[in-house]
Design a protein around this motif. Sequence first.
Motif, PDB file in Angstrom:
ATOM      1  N   UNK A  14       0.818  -1.211   0.000  1.00  0.00           N
ATOM      2  CA  UNK A  14       0.000   0.000   0.000  1.00  0.00           C
ATOM      3  C   UNK A  14       0.849   1.257   0.000  1.00  0.00           C
ATOM      4  N   UNK A  15       0.223   2.313  -0.491  1.00  0.00           N
ATOM      5  CA  UNK A  15       0.898   3.608  -0.517  1.00  0.00           C
ATOM      6  C   UNK A  15       0.948   4.177  -1.919  1.00  0.00           C
ATOM      7  N   UNK A  16       1.285   5.451  -1.985  1.00  0.00           N
ATOM      8  CA  UNK A  16       1.381   6.171  -3.245  1.00  0.00           C
ATOM      9  C   UNK A  16       2.411   5.494  -4.156  1.00  0.00           C
ATOM     10  N   UNK A 173      -2.813  -7.904  -2.497  1.00  0.00           N
ATOM     11  CA  UNK A 173      -3.645  -6.759  -2.848  1.00  0.00           C
ATOM     12  C   UNK A 173      -2.734  -5.536  -2.920  1.00  0.00           C
ATOM     13  N   UNK A 174      -2.874  -4.759  -3.988  1.00  0.00           N
ATOM     14  CA  UNK A 174      -2.076  -3.529  -4.119  1.00  0.00           C
ATOM     15  C   UNK A 174      -3.004  -2.335  -3.950  1.00  0.00           C
ATOM     16  N   UNK A 175      -2.750  -1.537  -2.927  1.00  0.00           N
ATOM     17  CA  UNK A 175      -3.595  -0.373  -2.658  1.00  0.00           C
ATOM     18  C   UNK A 175      -2.826   0.886  -3.021  1.00  0.00           C
ATOM     19  N   UNK A 176      -3.212   1.502  -4.126  1.00  0.00           N
ATOM     20  CA  UNK A 176      -2.522   2.714  -4.575  1.00  0.00           C
ATOM     21  C   UNK A 176      -3.534   3.853  -4.678  1.00  0.00           C
ATOM     22  N   UNK A 177      -3.467   4.830  -3.758  1.00  0.00           N
ATOM     23  CA  UNK A 177      -4.488   5.887  -3.755  1.00  0.00           C
ATOM     24  C   UNK A 177      -4.514   6.713  -5.038  1.00  0.00           C
ATOM     25  N   UNK A 239      -7.000  12.039   1.985  1.00  0.00           N
ATOM     26  CA  UNK A 239      -8.370  11.542   2.177  1.00  0.00           C
ATOM     27  C   UNK A 239      -8.594  10.281   1.350  1.00  0.00           C
ATOM     28  N   UNK A 240      -8.091  10.284   0.110  1.00  0.00           N
ATOM     29  CA  UNK A 240      -8.222   9.096  -0.759  1.00  0.00           C
ATOM     30  C   UNK A 240      -7.512   7.892  -0.137  1.00  0.00           C
TER      31      UNK A 240
END
Length: 384
Positions: A14-16, A173-177, A239-240
Amino acid sequence: MKVQSFETVRRVVFGHGAVESLPDEVKRVKGSRVLVVTDPGIKSAGVLDQVTGVLERANLGFSVFAEVEPDPRVEVALAGAKAAKDFGPDVIVGLGGGSALDISKVSSVLLANEGPIDKYFGMELVPRPGVPLILIPTTAGTGSEMTSICVLSDTQNKVKKGIVSEHMFARAALLDPQLTLALPPRVTAMTGMDALVHAIESFVGVRATVFTDTLNLQAIRLVAANLRQAFAQGQNLAARENMLHASCLAGMAFSNTQNGLDHALALAIGGKFHLPHGLLTAFILPWVMEYNLIATPHKYVEIAKAFGEKTRRMPEVQAARLAVKAVKNLLDDLGISYRLSSYGVPREEFPALAKTTVGAVRLISNNPRTVTEQEVIGILEANY
Ligand SMILES: [Fe+2]
């Protein structure tokens, strides 16, 4: 306390800029041939190119199935499975909202399990694992990247049906805002509310545990503190990111507990009237909170506190009602009506909708308050 268990996706990145690590994640699951499953909106918004660009730069072979629709029909699942069979991937990447991620899950397991698909609807009826899944959500969200659930529309019988299988858990899972910045405000509101509904239904449900409570409370706090900003100021990366985390935490939790009466009603209404899932679960939420509140008032006090409501020295039920008030305030700010008459559902449908709702055993069995068809009709009448 009876013996319970908790399971989840084994890896979350996760992360930008997290999407840049996709090639490493593909290699980690020993993959080299990637099928990307997505929808036309993701393709036209340029998000697909971002992801395939990452694969190209890493010299990984790939193919794309970009025909996922909202509320996907069983036929779309079969088309996704056919695309997978034709290409022969050793890893499937799901990219998009809940629908795209759900179709990627079912495409994976249908590679290893003969049809017809009908025999897999229900809990843990899929015998063998498919190819590894890497899921990248572009909404925050359904939390589908963290669940072992796939929901499909059976248009012949006008119902939505779920496949729940441990073989549909992602390997990563890849969490990219970054990928959620382009979501329009209305979609941000609806999907963000769905994450809140997951957290609340899982938190108050009979299968809640200390593990799911911890995840759900933090998810509720994050939605309470960030959804308005993500809605009003789409480019707000913090926020995203917080909304993406909320959605993920709630997904981790409800995959273990399942949801409750809200989702049972949403699937019943959604099967007949094609309203977005997040909108349905959002406008149903205050009704179901009001109904369930007396079964677990202490949990509702916790929800009220997570929303920043002042509950000290208040009788428990009075404090609990502040949770409903907080949710209504949020819906008002997001411009979502919680009157059923706003959505074109005629009263004569109530008995059939109530029957389908109560029949959704996977969901109703987690609801904290027992519910009959007559009570569901009463809830629909009271909120018309
Ligand atoms: Fe949902």
